[in-house]
Design a protein around this motif. Structure first.
Motif, PDB file in Angstrom:
ATOM      1  N   GLU A  42      26.643  38.048  62.825  1.00 34.22           N
ATOM      2  CA  GLU A  42      26.467  38.766  64.089  1.00 34.22           C
ATOM      3  C   GLU A  42      27.549  38.455  65.113  1.00 34.22           C
ATOM      4  O   GLU A  42      27.457  38.875  66.262  1.00 34.22           O
ATOM      5  CB  GLU A  42      25.089  38.433  64.706  1.00 34.22           C
ATOM      6  CG  GLU A  42      23.916  38.979  63.925  1.00 34.22           C
ATOM      7  CD  GLU A  42      23.529  38.074  62.762  1.00 34.22           C
ATOM      8  OE1 GLU A  42      23.631  36.842  62.905  1.00 34.22           O
ATOM      9  OE2 GLU A  42      23.147  38.606  61.715  1.00 34.22           O
ATOM     10  N   GLY A  43      28.572  37.705  64.719  1.00 34.97           N
ATOM     11  CA  GLY A  43      29.611  37.317  65.669  1.00 34.97           C
ATOM     12  C   GLY A  43      30.322  38.510  66.290  1.00 34.97           C
ATOM     13  O   GLY A  43      30.679  39.463  65.606  1.00 34.97           O
ATOM     14  N   LEU A  44      30.493  38.462  67.601  1.00 33.48           N
ATOM     15  CA  LEU A  44      31.160  39.530  68.340  1.00 33.48           C
ATOM     16  C   LEU A  44      32.659  39.290  68.408  1.00 33.48           C
ATOM     17  O   LEU A  44      33.130  38.164  68.305  1.00 33.48           O
ATOM     18  CB  LEU A  44      30.596  39.617  69.757  1.00 33.48           C
ATOM     19  CG  LEU A  44      29.100  39.907  69.876  1.00 33.48           C
ATOM     20  CD1 LEU A  44      28.681  39.882  71.339  1.00 33.48           C
ATOM     21  CD2 LEU A  44      28.749  41.236  69.236  1.00 33.48           C
ATOM     22  N   GLU A  45      33.378  40.378  68.619  1.00 40.24           N
ATOM     23  CA  GLU A  45      34.820  40.308  68.821  1.00 40.24           C
ATOM     24  C   GLU A  45      35.107  40.769  70.246  1.00 40.24           C
ATOM     25  O   GLU A  45      34.649  41.829  70.647  1.00 40.24           O
ATOM     26  CB  GLU A  45      35.534  41.208  67.820  1.00 40.24           C
ATOM     27  CG  GLU A  45      35.241  40.803  66.385  1.00 40.24           C
ATOM     28  CD  GLU A  45      35.601  41.894  65.402  1.00 40.24           C
ATOM     29  OE1 GLU A  45      36.759  42.326  65.420  1.00 40.24           O
ATOM     30  OE2 GLU A  45      34.717  42.302  64.646  1.00 40.24           O
ATOM     31  N   ALA A  46      35.836  39.972  70.988  1.00 39.30           N
ATOM     32  CA  ALA A  46      36.087  40.277  72.397  1.00 39.30           C
ATOM     33  C   ALA A  46      37.572  40.443  72.659  1.00 39.30           C
ATOM     34  O   ALA A  46      38.407  39.738  72.086  1.00 39.30           O
ATOM     35  CB  ALA A  46      35.542  39.166  73.276  1.00 39.30           C
ATOM     36  N   LEU A  47      37.875  41.377  73.537  1.00 36.22           N
ATOM     37  CA  LEU A  47      39.218  41.534  74.097  1.00 36.22           C
ATOM     38  C   LEU A  47      39.096  41.148  75.563  1.00 36.22           C
ATOM     39  O   LEU A  47      38.224  41.661  76.270  1.00 36.22           O
ATOM     40  CB  LEU A  47      39.692  42.986  74.003  1.00 36.22           C
ATOM     41  CG  LEU A  47      39.715  43.644  72.631  1.00 36.22           C
ATOM     42  CD1 LEU A  47      40.125  45.106  72.758  1.00 36.22           C
ATOM     43  CD2 LEU A  47      40.643  42.909  71.704  1.00 36.22           C
ATOM     44  N   ILE A  48      39.948  40.248  76.011  1.00 34.44           N
ATOM     45  CA  ILE A  48      39.861  39.778  77.398  1.00 34.44           C
ATOM     46  C   ILE A  48      41.216  39.924  78.074  1.00 34.44           C
ATOM     47  O   ILE A  48      42.224  39.432  77.564  1.00 34.44           O
ATOM     48  CB  ILE A  48      39.407  38.307  77.462  1.00 34.44           C
ATOM     49  CG1 ILE A  48      38.013  38.159  76.851  1.00 34.44           C
ATOM     50  CG2 ILE A  48      39.433  37.793  78.901  1.00 34.44           C
ATOM     51  CD1 ILE A  48      37.530  36.721  76.753  1.00 34.44           C
TER      52      ILE A  48
END
Length: 140
Positions: A42-48
């Protein structure tokens, strides 16, 4: 889930001129979990994209470490599968044309402007009742 990171990032990097966190989850953590490359399916991928004067006189790796320190728990337990980030000073952001997000056209899940955490503005479509982004909204 990603919105919980806005306030801690603002506190750690204050003053924050601009912050855009985008959920870029595409499901590849599922495959990675199956073969042992990911901690959680369930790990999310983030762009910051974060703009702060605290980045002045800091190397790129120092800036990224400042952000990763805030995200450490979720990176360690697999809640965050991956994070791609750009950490700019206000002058660098202005020089780049004030990009609203890390990936052109990618909407912000949460953004900070003028020190306030906000969801991207939306308007109601009168026919369907569905929320649609305002045409003048630069982060949609």
């Amino acid at each position: 889930m990603l919105d919980k990171h806005a306030a801690p990032l603002m506190n750690a990097l204050s003053p924050v001129t601009w912050l855009c966190i985008t959920d870029a989850t595409d499901g590849h953590a599922v495959e990675g979990f199956a073969d042992g490359r990911a901690l959680s399916a369930e790990g999310l991928e983030a762009l910051i994209l974060v703009v702060s004067s605290r980045f002045e006189r800091k190397s790129l790796i120092q800036r990224q470490r400042m952000v990763n320190t805030v995200l450490r728990d979720d990176l360690t337990d697999g809640s965050l599968h991956s994070v791609r980030m750009k950490c700019l000073t206000p002058a660098q952001w202005e020089g780049a044309g004030r990009p609203p997000s890390l990936r052109p056209g990618a909407p912000c899940t949460v953004h900070v402007s003028a020190g306030r955490i906000e969801a991207p503005p939306t308007i109601q479509d009168n026919d369907s009742g569905e929320a649609k982004c305002e045409s003048k909204c630069e982060f949609c």
